[in-house]
Design an enzyme around this catalytic site. Sequence first.
Site, PDB file in Angstrom:
ATOM      1  N   CYS A  74       0.869  -1.183   0.000  1.00 21.21           N
ATOM      2  CA  CYS A  74       0.000   0.000   0.000  1.00 21.21           C
ATOM      3  C   CYS A  74       0.904   1.230   0.000  1.00 21.21           C
ATOM      4  CB  CYS A  74      -0.897  -0.005   1.233  1.00 21.21           C
ATOM      5  SG  CYS A  74      -1.913   1.478   1.405  1.00 21.21           S
ATOM      6  N   CYS A 200      -5.330   6.075  -3.623  1.00 20.32           N
ATOM      7  CA  CYS A 200      -4.630   4.789  -3.648  1.00 20.32           C
ATOM      8  C   CYS A 200      -3.229   5.046  -4.193  1.00 20.32           C
ATOM      9  CB  CYS A 200      -5.369   3.779  -4.524  1.00 20.32           C
ATOM     10  SG  CYS A 200      -4.507   2.187  -4.667  1.00 20.32           S
TER      11      CYS A 200
END
Length: 263
Positions: A74, A200
């Site tokens: 991530c 994101c």
Amino acid sequence: MKLHFYKYQGAGNDFILVDNRQNIVNHHNPAFVAGLCDRRFGVGGDGAMFLENEPGYDFKMVYYNADGQPSSMCGNGGRCIVAFAKYLNVIDTETNFLAVDGPHYAKISESGDWVSLQMIDVDDINRDAEAYVLNTGSPHYVTLTTGLKDKDVYHEGHAIRNNATYAEKGINVNFVEPADNGGYFVRTFERGVEDETYACGTGVTAVALAMAKHNGQTGTISTPIKVLGGDLNIRFTNEDNRFTNIFLEGPAVKVFEGDLVID
């Protein structure tokens, strides 16, 4: 027991962080992590991270999606855990840490709220009809669109993520529209969260690389990207469709900290 936690956000991508250098928390429990991330019955977040010791590195980043399952890399989480490490005085302004996709270098501002995170090199960008498919630490589907502000990202993203090609392992779905500043506006449906998120990091990185390939751009490139949660920048080098020196840059801010009584 009482769990002390911290809440961070990077361009609206929000995370629960725990200092687990003493290995007090056994986080290998999907129900426990999912409970922390629940926005009604827990702290709430797009994911949870545990900062742990790792020989040869400043720290290790252990990341879970909001569904409680271990996740691939991530990017915004990586930037937030770097800011967290600085807050804990584990690092100063530079760091080398270990994540699920390998080692990462990062640099953080003196103020501790702007992080440049080096991502993995990318050698392979594939096509799925008109879309681009690549892995920037997590798998991503990148598709150009129009009218993105009003697009039903949840339903369209959910359909692609769960189609016959991607249903088994899942994929993150990024919808992209050119912006006036030469960059892009991006909205993302994230697997694991199973919803649209405000940002994101690996997704906007994938978008920047895919658009460089789409436009035939080579050399050293800097791509500004706007997401629902703010502004990010991706800089990288493209030589013969080999992408190196990739940095994801943007804010990483502590929101609050607290204690949670857990069984």
